[in-house]
Scaffold this active site. Structure first.
Site, short mmCIF file in Angstrom:
data_model
loop_
_atom_site.label_atom_id
_atom_site.label_comp_id
_atom_site.label_asym_id
_atom_site.label_seq_id
_atom_site.Cartn_x
_atom_site.Cartn_y
_atom_site.Cartn_z
N GLY A 233 0.57 -1.21 -0.42
CA GLY A 233 -0.18 0.12 -0.05
C GLY A 233 1.18 1.53 -0.03
O GLY A 233 0.99 2.43 -0.95
N PHE A 234 2.03 1.35 1.11
CA PHE A 234 2.70 2.50 1.21
C PHE A 234 1.73 3.93 1.26
O PHE A 234 2.76 4.69 0.97
CB PHE A 234 3.93 2.08 0.00
CG PHE A 234 4.90 1.19 -0.39
CD1 PHE A 234 5.20 0.68 0.48
CD2 PHE A 234 3.50 0.66 -1.71
CE1 PHE A 234 5.60 -0.59 0.41
CE2 PHE A 234 4.97 -0.80 -1.66
CZ PHE A 234 5.43 -1.26 -0.80
N GLY A 461 0.80 -6.30 3.79
CA GLY A 461 2.31 -7.35 4.02
C GLY A 461 3.67 -7.20 4.53
O GLY A 461 5.00 -7.45 4.28
N ILE A 616 10.03 -5.18 20.04
CA ILE A 616 9.09 -6.33 18.53
C ILE A 616 8.74 -7.53 18.42
O ILE A 616 9.56 -8.27 19.58
CB ILE A 616 10.73 -6.12 17.88
CG1 ILE A 616 11.93 -4.82 17.67
CG2 ILE A 616 10.99 -6.68 17.43
CD1 ILE A 616 10.64 -3.51 17.20
N ASN A 618 7.74 -9.37 16.17
CA ASN A 618 8.54 -11.06 15.41
C ASN A 618 9.51 -9.73 14.40
O ASN A 618 9.51 -9.16 13.44
CB ASN A 618 7.60 -10.90 15.20
CG ASN A 618 7.40 -12.09 13.31
OD1 ASN A 618 8.65 -12.66 13.27
ND2 ASN A 618 6.66 -12.56 12.55
N GLN A 625 9.73 -5.80 7.90
CA GLN A 625 9.88 -4.40 7.25
C GLN A 625 11.02 -3.31 6.84
O GLN A 625 10.82 -1.96 6.35
CB GLN A 625 9.16 -3.67 8.67
CG GLN A 625 8.01 -4.27 8.49
CD GLN A 625 6.17 -3.46 7.60
OE1 GLN A 625 6.79 -3.01 7.01
NE2 GLN A 625 6.30 -2.81 8.53
N GLU A 692 6.94 3.45 8.74
CA GLU A 692 7.65 4.54 8.20
C GLU A 692 9.15 4.60 8.94
O GLU A 692 10.02 4.98 8.15
CB GLU A 692 6.67 5.08 7.97
CG GLU A 692 5.93 5.09 7.10
CD GLU A 692 4.11 5.98 7.59
OE1 GLU A 692 3.59 6.05 7.18
OE2 GLU A 692 3.38 5.47 8.65
#
Lengths: 725, 321
Positions: A233-234, A461, A616, A618, A625, A692
């Site tokens: 998507g971003f 994703g 964190i 995972n 990411q 991000e």
């Protein structure tokens, strides 16, 4: 500190085997196919469209245009898109605007018929040059035009700069960019009576319901949006774009399901892009490198079709400590497709300027750029003065420098070469805001021993669904494989949509609360149900089993015994309302860039990111990411450039062959290190968000490494070889 | 994509019988199918030539012969090509992606159409696609366009890497048509745009490229193809240089130089070759590559870049000795 899991994606097998049904993969009975028509001028009026040949073409069911429109109302909220409803007027606001929808029995028939439609325009010259518009940039219609903090006794930011021992001033510019997610936007709409079911590529099914209820003048309760899988998507699937209400409206009047998938070329214009920006940055410091003043005057392009712009200078207010800070916002309005959010809007472009400027200041001071950043690391938010909730940036710097071998960086630019390649090192600071939104999640324990975790969240994703599985499994003490995440369905409880890097920080606590609530409900059931073997006992829960100290029974067996298919609980995690702290994630990028001394190509050859983003959940997906953000940052630094033709307002390279993003060969091995300090002031979970963060600071790090390699300071992205010849 | 008739003949004669009018030969399909989807090419008949016996690489008295249907990847990996003509092998391997190279044929590579964005977008004018409609690239998005061999009608770049290497090596193409067979030097095969940019080569209607012939050149073993582009793979050249040098005792006895990504056709540089033979410095020789260049607003850097690509290739070859 909790131990960090590293789990495979729960949705990996269905995705790599092709079994995952993305929006366009739905084929309800009686499906018809829509194909969008788009404008070929950027500004003006549509005078006429000749659709006769298309209407006679084989398989064509209907051709909709502004002269034969569908009933679509304006959105009440832009939501990153545009308010104007498609086909409701003849005004052309940008090149590539939706001006029609052909519906046919097959996709090929719709496409072939679309090619037969001709349009006549009364075209005006578009405003299409950002550079030409800079002189006339105006304050934005929304948002403060400027923000300023001055130390006691200082009259103006310019006075503070003038009083600094060393100052630098430079202007940095960035081009339009676009998201080019792997999955093109697609919508499949079906009606049953007055109710709409829609599969549409979106970062938030709740957002799509809201916009569709406005566009179709419907009760949101009559709209169900289902979209569990998203192919990237971003930011570009946050908004609802023209094809979605058009497809739904066509399906309504035709009385049969309709599917519209945007072509690759349409994905460049029908949906939005990242605006162009310009930042003039002045930094003033005392001789020892202490920042005295930071000024950033930012300008962003804005589409005439909507109000979105990047507040590109604002990052300069949240990063380094300085007693005098000034950031301003202006916009240049262009007749181009819609400007919208794209990964780290404002902040990634903002950091390119600020991180480049910090290196320029370090040069002027004769200081190591890393030392300059450390010296001006902030312990409180520079504007609000609130302490950071959990900030370990200094550790990122230290660990990164050591691991990367920063001490081997040549102090003089152009000093290191390897054969025909000039070698440089650069670094940049990453940061991104953190928050915790309200989220509701339902956890359902089933009699087969499995657990379903439901909420309207989206997994683009990113690994969000695996986060759901891990957190529920942890609370319930069962293997993660027994948890079935159920995302992307508007009929489930309202969770956080995928935007602002806020999914895990908001949904994560809610998953835990809901799992705890389900566990509590199970214990109560075991103790109170008359047929329960634990009836009237003191019941405890551990490892997926209920027990009374003597016997224990898996929850699935208990539910089966009681004749209950499942037992569920819904919990809501509230928004973080803390007024006492400022919340941000941080990190440090280190990279090596090689530039060919003959032909000037810059190539990134090493990369390390050290990340301070709270807990964190995972490590495996989190690493992906961070890597993804760095890859996008390398693209931003070296390749991405959506070129607007000044005369026509047309994007000159609106194809995936011509709009360059990195390929594997452009990306070196990327090392990622997580500090993993839980931010317990944000939530019990302590996770901030990582979607991000890692694009921020990346382009600056590359630019700084290019400078270290060559002595050339490129202030205009992308850093292409022609700027280094 | 428009509907079309499809045929798959088994021999060259059968293919030639079918050809003509609005027909197109289909080999790997990596250009044709693309352009048909974009409606840039709208053949009424597609003739699949993949069953024709036009494969293989073999040595003949007149040189190394490549069947026109030989796949790019296979040709690049052929030991005679990789060993004796590294410039060809490298030009092929720096093209496209492995998937495309496994599909795309050598003949198709030579005939691929320009990547000019206006040529490929049927909603815009283009003199090459729609003669007389105009050339928006002259004042539009022209970073990728040509600086050599351009005209006021067309500035589209020839996209093939292979053709640049072959032009440097004096290669020829063998053509078969209804009127029989002929051999055309590749340098004469391509036409500069002039006022007729839609005429890209001397191929007659229905004529088929059957073979490529590369004459023997022993010192071509010392050759290289330098391709410069924004990203490291999977992109057409901003500038490229195909260079072969006959070096003896550190002195250039002979040289072949052609550049790509900068010309409307693959661009041989006899002046640069002569300067190298005459013992001029690499820099002085490469500077002659800019002769006649007509840069546009977005591509002036290509004039320098082409020279740098030549210098880089020369440096690589000198180092290798």
């Amino acid at each position: 500190m909790m131990s960090v899991r590293s789990a495979n994606r729960e949705d990996g097998p269905v995705k790599v085997s092709g079994a995952a049904a993305y929006a366009a993969d739905h084929h309800p009975d009686g499906l018809a196919y829509g194909y969008l028509l788009t404008s070929t001028v950027a500004r003006g009026t549509l005078l006429a469209m000749d659709t006769a040949a298309a209407e006679r073409a084989p398989g064509v069911i209907a051709v909709y245009t502004p002269f034969n429109p569908l009933d679509v109302r304006p959105f009440l909220k832009e939501g990153g898109a545009e308010l104007a409803a498609p086909l409701q007027d003849t005004r052309i606001r940008y090149h590539g605007q939706a001006v029609g929808l052909v519906v046919a029995e097959t996709f090929e028939q719709a496409r072939d018929a679309a090619a037969l439609v001709t349009a006549r325009y009364d075209a005006d010259r578009p405003r299409a040059s950002f550079a030409d518009g800079l002189a006339g940039a105006e304050p934005p219609a929304t948002g403060a035009p400027a923000q300023e903090v001055l130390a006691d006794g200082v009259a103006s930011i310019d006075e503070a700069l003038a009083a600094s021992d060393v100052t630098i001033t430079a202007t940095y510019t960035t081009p339009a960019e676009t998201h080019v997610a792997m999955e093109p936007h697609a919508t499949v709409a079906s009606w049953t009576g007055g109710r709409l079911t829609i599969h549409t590529a979106t970062q938030g099914v709740r957002l799509a319901v809201e916009r569709l209820s406005e566009a179709l003048a419907m009760d949101p309760a009559d709209i169900r949006v289902i979209n569990p899988y998203v192919g990237g998507g971003f930011g570009n699937k946050w908004a609802t774009w023209a094809h979605t209400p058009l497809t739904a409206a066509a399906a309504r009047v035709l009385g049969r399901p309709v599917k519209t998938v945007l072509t690759r070329e349409q994905v460049f214009t029908v949906v939005g892009h990242r605006p162009l920006t310009s930042q003039t940055v002045s930094l003033g410091a005392s001789a020892d490198g202490t920042l005295v003043a930071v000024r950033n005057d930012g300008v962003s392009s804005r589409s005439a079709s909507n109000s979105f712009y990047e507040a590109v200078a604002d990052l300069s207010l949240s990063m380094y400590d300085a007693p005098n800070l000034h950031a301003s916002r202006k916009v240049v309005t262009l007749d181009v497709p819609v400007t919208t959010i794209m990964r780290a809007p404002s902040e990634s472009n903002g950091s390119f300027a600020l991180e480049s400027a910090m290196d320029e200041l370090a040069d002027a001071l004769g200081m190591d750029p890393l030392d300059l950043r450390r010296k001006n690391d902030s312990s409180r938010h520079p504007v609000s003065g609130l302490p950071w909730s959990s900030k370990h940036l200094d550790e990122c710097y230290t660990l990164g420098a050591e691991r990367f071998g920063w001490s081997r960086r040549g102090r003089v630019p152009g000093a290191v070469a390897d054969g025909d390649w000039l070698v440089g090192m650069g670094m940049g600071t990453a940061t991104f805001g953190a928050f915790r939104s309200e989220a509701s999640i339902n956890v359902r324990l089933r009699d087969d021993g499995r657990v379903v975790v439901s909420g309207t969240a989206a997994d683009l994703g990113t690994g969000q669904s695996t986060v759901f599985a891990i957190l529920a499994a942890d609370v319930l003490g069962i293997p993660v494989e027994r948890v079935i995440p159920d995302l992307g369905d508007s009929a489930t409880p309202p969770a956080v949509s995928a935007g602002g890097s806020g999914s895990t920080s908001g949904n994560g606590p809610a998953v835990r609360l809901a799992a705890q609530a389900a566990r509590d409900a199970l214990v109560k059931l075991a103790a109170e149900h008359e047929k329960s073997p634990f009836h009237g006992q003191e019941v405890t829960y551990a490892g997926g089993e209920v027990g009374d100290g003597g016997r224990a029974m898996p929850f699935g067996e208990l539910l089966a015994l009681l004749g209950l298919p499942d037992l569920d609980a819904t919990a809501t995690s509230p928004r973080n309302a803390s007024q006492s702290h400022a919340f941000r994630s941080f990190g440090a990028h280190f990279c090596e860039v090689r530039v060919n001394r003959w032909t000037g190509e810059p190539r990134v050859t090493r990369w390390l990111s050290v990340v301070d983003a709270g807990t964190i959940v995972n490590a495996k997906a989190a690493r992906s990411q961070i890597v993804g953000g760095v890859v996008m940052g390398i693209g931003q630094a070296l390749l991405e450039d959506l070129r607007i033709e000044p005369g026509t307002g047309r994007f000159g390279n609106a194809t995936m062959a011509d709009y360059l993003v990195p390929v594997n060969a452009d990306i070196p091995p990327i090392e990622v290190e997580f500090l993993n300090y839980p931010d317990t002031l944000l939530s019990d979970l302590g996770a901030r968000g990582i979607g991000e963060l890692s694009i921020v600071g990346a382009a600056g790090a590359v630019a700084n490494a290019v400078h270290n390699a060559t002595g050339r300071r490129v202030r205009d992205l992308p850093i292409t070889l022609d700027k280094l010849l | 994509m428009r509907a079309f008739d499809f045929a798959a003949p088994h021999d060259v004669a059968g293919a030639l019988d079918l050809a003509g009018g609005s027909s197109a030969f289909l080999a790997g399909g990596t250009t044709l199918v693309d352009l048909m989807k974009l409606e840039v090419m709208t053949p009424e008949q597609v003739i699949d030539i993949n069953r024709l016996p036009l494969r293989g690489v073999r040595q003949e008295p007149d040189g190394l012969r490549f069947g026109a249907l030989e796949r790019m990847e296979d040709a690049a990996r052929h030991p005679d090509v990789a060993g004796r003509y590294p410039v060809i092998s490298q030009a092929l391997l720096l093209s496209a992606s492995p998937q495309l190279r496994n599909m795309a044929s050598l003949g198709g590579n030579l005939l691929q159409r320009t990547r000019c964005g206006y040529f490929r977008d049927v909603t815009t004018p283009c003199n090459k696609r729609a003669p007389g409609s105009g050339c928006p690239a002259l004042h539009g998005d022209n970073r990728g366009h040509a600086v050599l061999g351009t005209s006021d009608s067309c500035v589209a770049t020839h996209p093939s890497d292979l053709a640049v290497a072959l032009v440097a090596l004096d290669a020829s193409v063998r053509l078969r048509g209804a009127d029989g067979e002929r051999t055309v030097p590749l340098a004469d095969f391509y036409l500069r745009p002039g006022d007729t940019p839609h005429q890209e080569n001397v191929l007659r209607l229905g004529e088929l490229v059957t073979e490529i012939v590369v004459p023997d050149l022993p010192w071509a073993a010392n050759s290289a193809y330098v391709k410069v582009r924004d990203r490291q793979s999977y992109e057409f050249a901003l500038a490229s240089a195909a260079v072969a040098v006959d070096l003896r005792d550190g002195r250039v006895r002979d040289a072949r130089v052609a550049v790509g990504g900068v010309g409307t056709v693959p661009w041989r540089l006899p002046a640069v070759e002569a300067a190298l033979r005459a013992g001029e410095s690499h820099e002085a020789a490469a500077a002659l590559a800019a002769e006649g260049a007509r840069p546009l607003a977005g591509n002036a850097f290509k004039v320098t870049l082409a020279q740098r690509a030549i210098l880089r290739a020369l440096a690589e070859l000198a180092e290798r000795r």
